[in-house]
Design a protein around this motif. Structure first.
Motif, mmCIF file in Angstrom:
data_model
loop_
_atom_site.group_PDB
_atom_site.id
_atom_site.type_symbol
_atom_site.label_atom_id
_atom_site.label_comp_id
_atom_site.label_asym_id
_atom_site.label_seq_id
_atom_site.Cartn_x
_atom_site.Cartn_y
_atom_site.Cartn_z
ATOM 1 N N THR A 54 12.771 4.841 1.048
ATOM 2 C CA THR A 54 13.947 3.939 1.926
ATOM 3 C C THR A 54 13.511 2.334 1.733
ATOM 4 O OG1 THR A 54 14.456 5.589 3.381
ATOM 5 C CG2 THR A 54 15.387 3.329 3.814
ATOM 6 N N LEU A 55 12.482 2.085 1.859
ATOM 7 C CA LEU A 55 11.924 0.677 1.662
ATOM 8 C C LEU A 55 11.950 0.144 0.111
ATOM 9 C CD1 LEU A 55 8.727 0.472 3.901
ATOM 10 C CD2 LEU A 55 11.024 -0.618 4.204
ATOM 11 N N VAL A 56 11.436 1.195 -0.810
ATOM 12 C CA VAL A 56 11.674 1.170 -2.205
ATOM 13 C C VAL A 56 12.904 0.715 -2.495
ATOM 14 C CG1 VAL A 56 11.450 2.314 -4.409
ATOM 15 C CG2 VAL A 56 9.522 2.314 -2.735
ATOM 16 N N GLN A 57 13.933 1.533 -1.968
ATOM 17 C CA GLN A 57 15.470 1.272 -2.449
ATOM 18 C C GLN A 57 16.009 0.085 -1.728
ATOM 19 O OE1 GLN A 57 17.836 4.623 -1.245
ATOM 20 N NE2 GLN A 57 19.536 3.868 -2.470
ATOM 21 N N GLU A 58 15.439 -0.315 -0.494
ATOM 22 C CA GLU A 58 16.064 -1.484 -0.091
ATOM 23 C C GLU A 58 15.319 -2.797 -0.387
ATOM 24 O OE1 GLU A 58 18.729 -1.718 1.619
ATOM 25 O OE2 GLU A 58 19.058 0.368 1.471
ATOM 26 N N SER A 59 14.097 -2.788 -1.225
ATOM 27 C CA SER A 59 13.355 -4.030 -1.202
ATOM 28 C C SER A 59 13.763 -4.634 -2.621
ATOM 29 C CB SER A 59 11.880 -3.449 -1.651
ATOM 30 O OG SER A 59 11.567 -2.658 -2.666
ATOM 31 N N SER A 60 13.593 -5.851 -3.039
ATOM 32 C CA SER A 60 13.896 -6.698 -4.139
ATOM 33 C C SER A 60 12.841 -6.182 -5.208
ATOM 34 C CB SER A 60 13.934 -7.914 -4.067
ATOM 35 O OG SER A 60 12.531 -8.370 -3.558
ATOM 36 N N ASN A 61 12.971 -6.686 -6.402
ATOM 37 C CA ASN A 61 12.151 -6.271 -7.478
ATOM 38 C C ASN A 61 10.722 -6.843 -7.442
ATOM 39 O OD1 ASN A 61 13.943 -4.707 -8.870
ATOM 40 N ND2 ASN A 61 14.721 -6.261 -10.276
ATOM 41 N N THR A 62 10.865 -8.036 -6.790
ATOM 42 C CA THR A 62 9.477 -8.640 -6.484
ATOM 43 C C THR A 62 8.766 -8.107 -5.363
ATOM 44 O OG1 THR A 62 10.543 -10.882 -7.323
ATOM 45 C CG2 THR A 62 8.612 -10.982 -6.159
ATOM 46 N N TYR A 64 8.934 -5.022 -4.636
ATOM 47 C CA TYR A 64 8.562 -3.880 -4.873
ATOM 48 C C TYR A 64 7.108 -3.986 -5.818
ATOM 49 C CZ TYR A 64 8.233 0.550 -7.636
ATOM 50 O OH TYR A 64 7.693 1.679 -8.148
ATOM 51 N N GLU A 65 7.362 -4.749 -6.730
ATOM 52 C CA GLU A 65 6.245 -4.801 -7.679
ATOM 53 C C GLU A 65 4.962 -5.452 -6.839
ATOM 54 O OE1 GLU A 65 7.320 -7.198 -11.149
ATOM 55 O OE2 GLU A 65 9.174 -6.034 -11.509
ATOM 56 N N ALA A 66 4.932 -6.466 -6.050
ATOM 57 C CA ALA A 66 4.025 -7.049 -5.567
ATOM 58 C C ALA A 66 3.423 -6.214 -4.333
ATOM 59 C CB ALA A 66 4.258 -8.409 -4.760
ATOM 60 N N ILE A 67 4.099 -5.564 -3.554
ATOM 61 C CA ILE A 67 3.737 -4.876 -2.301
ATOM 62 C C ILE A 67 3.584 -3.432 -2.393
ATOM 63 C CG2 ILE A 67 4.324 -4.605 0.036
ATOM 64 C CD1 ILE A 67 5.583 -7.348 0.152
#
Length: 424
Positions: A54-62, A64-67
């Motif tokens: 769910t966090l992956v889906q709601e996160s931005s690309n930046t 997701y890639e950094a965290i």
């Protein structure tokens, strides 16, 4: 919460429900660090993946890639339980949407390929679902060399499992345009023909695959295959009581399209066969074109030639004109009583009950009068020789009082008188 069962229930239900109400800043400061710690434990990994995805889906690309991505890379290559692997495969399309292209082939797709090689039915079925979801990220070689063989293997082992069969058919439908014609005819079509068409959803999935194959000839669905293999398997489903109206209409439309294609091709083929047959009628139009009946010759005119057309009239016209002439006190058209027309009128008056078809005009016959023995046409017996007019048929001969013989001369040079009736 030290009980794994309580943690699993917490991560699967409670945390996913409350995440939308938690400020995003707290996601990365408190929630995500706790999830990272729990993802290291195999017994709760499957449950932790639910809020993590769910966090992956709601996160931005930046973000997701950094965290998130560094932690997921570890999860991709680490040993996992069947439930955790199925959870990742079913949500693989969410991960691929945020993952950079360079990391997709090296970090994410190997998870899918290993799942296709798995011997566990649940993992194989989830891998087929993942193929359908990440279809755009797979090349043709991967579909042909890896996905299709594994798809056939799963089908052969789970024909009685409706859920797995549905996933197999969905994968076939999604990857059909990346397969060669030979693979479709040799591998996919036999698979479709072996599907047990009992469940309505399975029937509709099979019919949808045939609908795609009907749209383009590149799929190799010929009229012979349709008539001999496909339609015999689909026709009994038209009376399947499990189908609703919408499913029945979908099936009927596909069958009608198959029948139309068979109709068009067979009609054209039979027409060409008829044209190629050697037949005497084949060159008849050419012979008719060069026939003498169709050749226009120049009109040939004889100088100073006058042709008078014979006037004909019916018996009714002659009777009407005769009555008109009688009222005027004269013969018809001034004819004499001895003329053939007047004879005809006298016959009509003499036989009033005679049919008009019997009142035919007869050409007068000529009888030759007796002459001397030396005259041409003379007969020694003294009887009247019979001479027929050129217009009289050979079967009709009558005598005549008219002598057409030329006058004769005696031995002393004295001309003999003509006989009575030789005025002609």
């Amino acid at each position: 919460m030290k009980d794994p069962t309580q943690k699993t229930h917490y991560y699967r239900s409670t945390l996913r429900e409350v995440l939308p109400f938690i400020p995003r800043k707290l996601w990365w400061q408190h929630i995500w660090p706790n999830l990272q710690q729990e993802m290291r434990a195999d017994e709760v990994l499957a449950a932790v993946l639910q809020p993590a995805l769910t966090l992956v889906q709601e996160s931005s690309n930046t973000e997701y890639e950094a965290i998130i991505l560094p932690t997921f890379k570890t999860v991709f290559v680490a040993p996992k339980s069947i439930q955790a692997t199925v959870a990742l495969l079913e949500n693989l399309h969410i991960i691929l949407e945020k993952t950079p292209r360079d990391d997709i082939r090296t970090e994410v797709l190997p998870l899918l390929f290993n799942a296709l090689e798995s011997t566990t039915i649940q993992v194989q079925s989830a891998a087929l679902v993942a193929v359908t979801n990440v279809y755009d990220y797979l090349d043709d070689i991967t579909i042909k060399k890896l996905v299709l063989p594994k798809l056939k293997s799963v089908f052969e082992k789970n024909q009685s499992d409706l859920k797995i069969m549905g996933n197999v058919l969905q994968c076939v439908e999604r990857t059909l345009d990346k397969l060669d014609k030979s693979q479709i005819i040799d591998e996919v079509l036999p698979l479709l023909l072996e599907v047990r068409l009992t469940d309505p959803d399975i029937v509709v999935r099979v019919v949808n695959i045939y609908r795609i194959m009907l749209c383009d000839k590149k799929y190799g669905l010929t009229v012979n295959i349709m008539a001999t293999k496909v339609m015999p398997t689909l026709l009994p489903q038209t009376v399947n009581p499990s189908l609703n109206l919408e499913q029945f209409m979908i099936l009927l439309e596909v069958l009608q399209e198959m029948l139309d294609q068979i109709d068009r091709q067979q009609r054209n083929k039979l027409k060409l066969d008829n044209l190629s047959l050697p037949s005497p009628d084949r060159h008849r139009p050419l012979r008719h074109q060069f026939s003498s009946d169709n050749m226009n010759a120049q009109q040939f005119n004889i100088p100073n030639l006058r042709i008078d057309q014979r006037k004909t009239s019916s018996a009714e016209d002659m009777a009407r004109k005769n009555s008109t002439g009688t009222r005027r006190g004269s013969w018809w058209f001034g004819g004499s009583p001895s003329s053939p027309d007047s004879n005809f009128l006298r016959v009509v008056n003499a036989f009033p009950n005679r049919r008009l078809s019997d009142n035919t005009l007869m050409t007068p016959k000529i009888r030759i009068a007796p002459s001397c023995a030396s005259s041409p046409g003379g007969t020694p017996g003294g009887g009247l020789p019979i001479r027929r007019h050129s217009s009289i048929g050979p079967q009709e001969r009558r005598g005549s009082n008219i002598n057409l013989s030329p006058p004769t001369v005696s031995s002393k040079g004295v001309a003999l008188p003509r006989c009575q009736g030789c005025s002609l």
